[in-house]
Design an enzyme around this catalytic site. Structure first.
Site, PDB file in Angstrom:
ATOM      1  N   TYR A 260     -10.066  -3.582  10.221  1.00  0.00           N
ATOM      2  CA  TYR A 260      -8.607  -3.319   9.668  1.00  0.00           C
ATOM      3  C   TYR A 260      -8.113  -2.006   9.649  1.00  0.00           C
ATOM      4  CZ  TYR A 260      -5.870  -1.195   5.579  1.00  0.00           C
ATOM      5  OH  TYR A 260      -4.890  -0.312   4.801  1.00  0.00           O
TER       6      TYR A 260
ATOM      7  N   ASN B 205       5.051  -4.915   5.842  1.00  0.00           N
ATOM      8  CA  ASN B 205       3.306  -4.429   4.946  1.00  0.00           C
ATOM      9  C   ASN B 205       2.397  -5.276   5.221  1.00  0.00           C
ATOM     10  OD1 ASN B 205       3.292  -3.152   1.644  1.00  0.00           O
ATOM     11  ND2 ASN B 205       3.940  -5.934   1.397  1.00  0.00           N
TER      12      ASN B 205
ATOM     13  N   ASP C 205      -4.038   1.036  -6.612  1.00  0.00           N
ATOM     14  CA  ASP C 205      -4.820  -0.703  -7.642  1.00  0.00           C
ATOM     15  C   ASP C 205      -3.647  -1.078  -7.470  1.00  0.00           C
ATOM     16  OD1 ASP C 205      -1.947   0.260  -8.726  1.00  0.00           O
ATOM     17  OD2 ASP C 205      -3.336   0.341 -10.950  1.00  0.00           O
TER      18      ASP C 205
ATOM     19  N   MET D  37       1.739 -15.505   8.918  1.00  0.00           N
ATOM     20  CA  MET D  37       2.071 -13.776  10.079  1.00  0.00           C
ATOM     21  C   MET D  37       1.075 -14.376  11.031  1.00  0.00           C
ATOM     22  SD  MET D  37       4.961 -12.184   9.830  1.00  0.00           S
ATOM     23  CE  MET D  37       6.136 -12.710   8.277  1.00  0.00           C
TER      24      MET D  37
HETATM   25  N1  LIG Z   1      -4.047  -0.605  -1.655  1.00  0.00           N
HETATM   26  C1  LIG Z   1      -4.524  -0.030  -1.476  1.00  0.00           C
HETATM   27  O1  LIG Z   1      -5.321   0.567  -1.969  1.00  0.00           O
HETATM   28  C2  LIG Z   1      -3.341   0.229  -0.019  1.00  0.00           C
HETATM   29  C3  LIG Z   1      -4.870   1.854   0.905  1.00  0.00           C
HETATM   30  C4  LIG Z   1      -4.077   1.846   1.868  1.00  0.00           C
HETATM   31  C5  LIG Z   1      -3.174   1.111   2.608  1.00  0.00           C
HETATM   32  N2  LIG Z   1      -2.428  -0.042   2.370  1.00  0.00           N
HETATM   33  C6  LIG Z   1      -1.437  -1.133   2.619  1.00  0.00           C
HETATM   34  O2  LIG Z   1      -0.313  -1.535   1.546  1.00  0.00           O
HETATM   35  C7  LIG Z   1      -0.488  -2.535   2.238  1.00  0.00           C
HETATM   36  C8  LIG Z   1      -0.193  -3.793   1.360  1.00  0.00           C
HETATM   37  O3  LIG Z   1      -1.367  -3.856   0.741  1.00  0.00           O
HETATM   38  P1  LIG Z   1      -1.478  -4.562  -0.563  1.00  0.00           P
HETATM   39  O4  LIG Z   1      -2.560  -3.808  -1.301  1.00  0.00           O
HETATM   40  O5  LIG Z   1      -0.242  -4.456  -1.851  1.00  0.00           O
HETATM   41  O6  LIG Z   1      -2.269  -5.931  -0.441  1.00  0.00           O
HETATM   42  P2  LIG Z   1      -1.450  -7.394  -0.899  1.00  0.00           P
HETATM   43  O7  LIG Z   1      -1.422  -7.225  -2.120  1.00  0.00           O
HETATM   44  O8  LIG Z   1      -3.122  -7.991  -0.868  1.00  0.00           O
HETATM   45  O9  LIG Z   1      -1.070  -7.868  -0.592  1.00  0.00           O
HETATM   46  C9  LIG Z   1      -1.023  -8.363   0.544  1.00  0.00           C
HETATM   47  C10 LIG Z   1       0.936  -9.500   1.018  1.00  0.00           C
HETATM   48  O10 LIG Z   1       0.402  -9.929   2.307  1.00  0.00           O
HETATM   49  C11 LIG Z   1       0.815 -11.556   2.756  1.00  0.00           C
HETATM   50  N3  LIG Z   1      -0.270 -12.079   3.449  1.00  0.00           N
HETATM   51  C12 LIG Z   1      -1.331 -12.122   3.581  1.00  0.00           C
HETATM   52  N4  LIG Z   1      -1.885 -12.716   4.926  1.00  0.00           N
HETATM   53  C13 LIG Z   1      -0.074 -13.059   5.115  1.00  0.00           C
HETATM   54  C14 LIG Z   1      -0.197 -14.322   6.172  1.00  0.00           C
HETATM   55  N5  LIG Z   1      -1.067 -14.401   7.159  1.00  0.00           N
HETATM   56  N6  LIG Z   1       1.123 -14.602   6.603  1.00  0.00           N
HETATM   57  C15 LIG Z   1       1.854 -13.655   5.971  1.00  0.00           C
HETATM   58  N7  LIG Z   1       1.671 -12.945   4.347  1.00  0.00           N
HETATM   59  C16 LIG Z   1       0.663 -12.471   4.301  1.00  0.00           C
HETATM   60  C17 LIG Z   1      -0.020 -11.518   0.521  1.00  0.00           C
HETATM   61  O11 LIG Z   1       0.297 -13.205   0.728  1.00  0.00           O
HETATM   62  P3  LIG Z   1       0.423 -14.496   0.589  1.00  0.00           P
HETATM   63  O12 LIG Z   1      -1.281 -13.941   0.534  1.00  0.00           O
HETATM   64  O13 LIG Z   1       1.319 -15.057  -0.206  1.00  0.00           O
HETATM   65  O14 LIG Z   1       0.605 -14.670   2.222  1.00  0.00           O
HETATM   66  C18 LIG Z   1       0.698 -10.712   0.380  1.00  0.00           C
HETATM   67  O15 LIG Z   1       1.836 -10.976  -0.181  1.00  0.00           O
HETATM   68  C19 LIG Z   1      -0.652  -3.569   3.564  1.00  0.00           C
HETATM   69  O16 LIG Z   1      -0.206  -3.458   4.785  1.00  0.00           O
HETATM   70  C20 LIG Z   1      -2.104  -2.530   3.172  1.00  0.00           C
HETATM   71  O17 LIG Z   1      -2.731  -2.120   4.252  1.00  0.00           O
HETATM   72  C21 LIG Z   1      -2.754  -0.984   1.354  1.00  0.00           C
END
Ligand SMILES: NC(=O)c1ccc[n+]([C@@H]2O[C@H](COP(=O)([O-])OP(=O)(O)OC[C@H]3O[C@@H](n4cnc5c(N)ncnc54)[C@H](OP(=O)(O)O)[C@@H]3O)[C@@H](O)[C@H]2O)c1
Ligand SMILES: *[C@@H]1O[C@H](CO)[C@@H](O)[C@H](O)[C@H]1NC(C)=O
Ligand SMILES: *[C@@H]1O[C@H](CO)[C@@H](O)[C@H](O)[C@H]1NC(C)=O
Length: 290
Positions: free
Chosen positions: A182, A117, A218, A91
């Site tokens: 971020y 997402n 988590d 992306m």
């Molecule tokens: N976890 C939290 O505490 C939390 C809190 C508030 C909000 N959020 C939000 O929830 C959402 C998901 O977070 P998460 O914790 O599940 O994160 P995550 O596990 O790191 O998931 C991120 C996803 O994005 C993909 N990604 C990363 N870089 C990319 C790129 N350049 N192009 C395409 N895909 C890419 C990753 O897959 P690849 O590396 O395979 O590309 C992965 O599938 C995010 O929007 C985050 O801001 C999370």
């Protein structure tokens, strides 16, 4: 006396609204729907894909890691997806973002729900040190590509009377120390999608947008980045995904998760910012972020 009556009817109205919006959700609303979930190789995105799969949707997942996507697709099929597909894309390339939507429309024959997402890998908590390249690349992955995906999907969503879910964060509502870049990308999303929602409403175009405001969840990525650095307990990603999907399918404006952590803090933000700052002082272990 009238004030009391007004308050009572307001309360009744709120309860009715609450139960009404609770009861109208059914899994049938999801069956056969064509859904694109970005950033679905891990974390909350992966869990949302499973949630849609369980209820019989056609699911398209996308991220950069092909092997993980293959596993997610297989699990979606096992869970009962009407069909499951993946497309590998980075992306940070807006042309790729465009192609993801094209591929989805071709394979699924249209699009009912766009779930935005993905985020650039969290780097943990650090003071801002002026790295412009990182500002631009983070903005591209976390914001510009969202807008590109939306632009590319708009006519398909209009055709299917579909909707959009955008994953935001408390960092998109409250200025967040040690992750200001971020946080800025999430503020940008909030501005764009809340504004767009109102713009659609004023033009009488039916394109619901659900913004999900999340606390600490988590996922492996979040635990890796924040573990030991903030004194807040992480909430389960499965439950989080379920609440987002439900709110999105019901076309709610916003989803707060976990509700009783996020919502009171947002009220404090407007009413007692000093108290909020003091709470941050307690919850951030600043010595661990340097
Ligand atoms: N976890 C939290 O505490 C939390 C809190 C508030 C909000 N959020 C939000 O929830 C959402 C998901 O977070 P998460 O914790 O599940 O994160 P995550 O596990 O790191 O998931 C991120 C996803 O994005 C993909 N990604 C990363 N870089 C990319 C790129 N350049 N192009 C395409 N895909 C890419 C990753 O897959 P690849 O590396 O395979 O590309 C992965 O599938 C995010 O929007 C985050 O801001 C999370
Ligand atoms: C972006 O993606 C397009 C199409 O997939 C590709 O042709 C182009 O080379 C990519 N750009 C960069 C900078 O990688
Ligand atoms: C949306 O669809 C309606 C008909 O369903 C059409 O009249 C309108 O022009 C479309 N708008 C966009 C932006 O595609």
């Amino acid at each position: 006396m009238t004030a009391l009556k007004l308050f009572a009817s307001l309360l009744v109205g709120l309860c009715a609204y609450y139960f009404y919006s609770q009861e109208t959700f059914s899994e049938e609303m999801v069956r056969g729907k064509r859904v694109l979930v970005t950033g679905s190789s891990t974390g909350i995105g992966e869990q949302m894909a499973y949630e849609f799969a369980r209820m019989g949707a056609h699911v398209m997942v996308t991220a950069r890691t092909e092997k993980r996507l293959q596993e997610v697709v297989q699990k979606c099929l096992d869970l009962g997806a009407s069909s499951a597909w993946y497309v590998v894309a980075d992306m940070s390339n807006l042309t790729s973002a465009q192609q993801v939507v094209e591929e989805t429309k071709t394979v699924l024959g249209g699009l009912d729900l766009l779930v935005l997402n993905h985020v650039k890998v969290y780097t943990g908590l650090h003071p801002f040190q002026g790295d412009m390249e990182s500002v631009i690349s983070t903005m591209t992955v976390n914001f510009f590509s969202y807008v590109q995906l939306t632009v590319s999907a708009l006519s398909a969503l209009n055709e299917s009377r579909g909707s959009i879910i955008v994953i935001s964060s408390m960092s998109g509502r409250i200025p967040s120390p040690f992750s200001v870049v971020y946080s800025s990308t999430k503020f940008a999303l909030e501005g764009f999608y809340s504004g767009l929602r109102t713009e659609m409403y004023l033009q009488k175009i039916d394109l619901p947008i659900t913004v999900a405001v999340l606390g600490y969840i988590d996922t492996d990525a979040a635990l890796r980045a924040l573990g030991g650095k903030i004194a807040i307990k992480a909430s389960p990603k499965e439950d989080c995904a379920r609440e987002i999907v439900k709110g999105g399918v019901l076309r709610q404006r916003e989803v707060f998760y976990p509700y009783w952590v996020t919502k009171p803090v947002l009220l404090l933000r407007d009413w007692m910012p000093e108290v909020l700052e003091h709470m941050m002082d307690i919850s951030y272990k600043v010595e661990n972020t340097l």
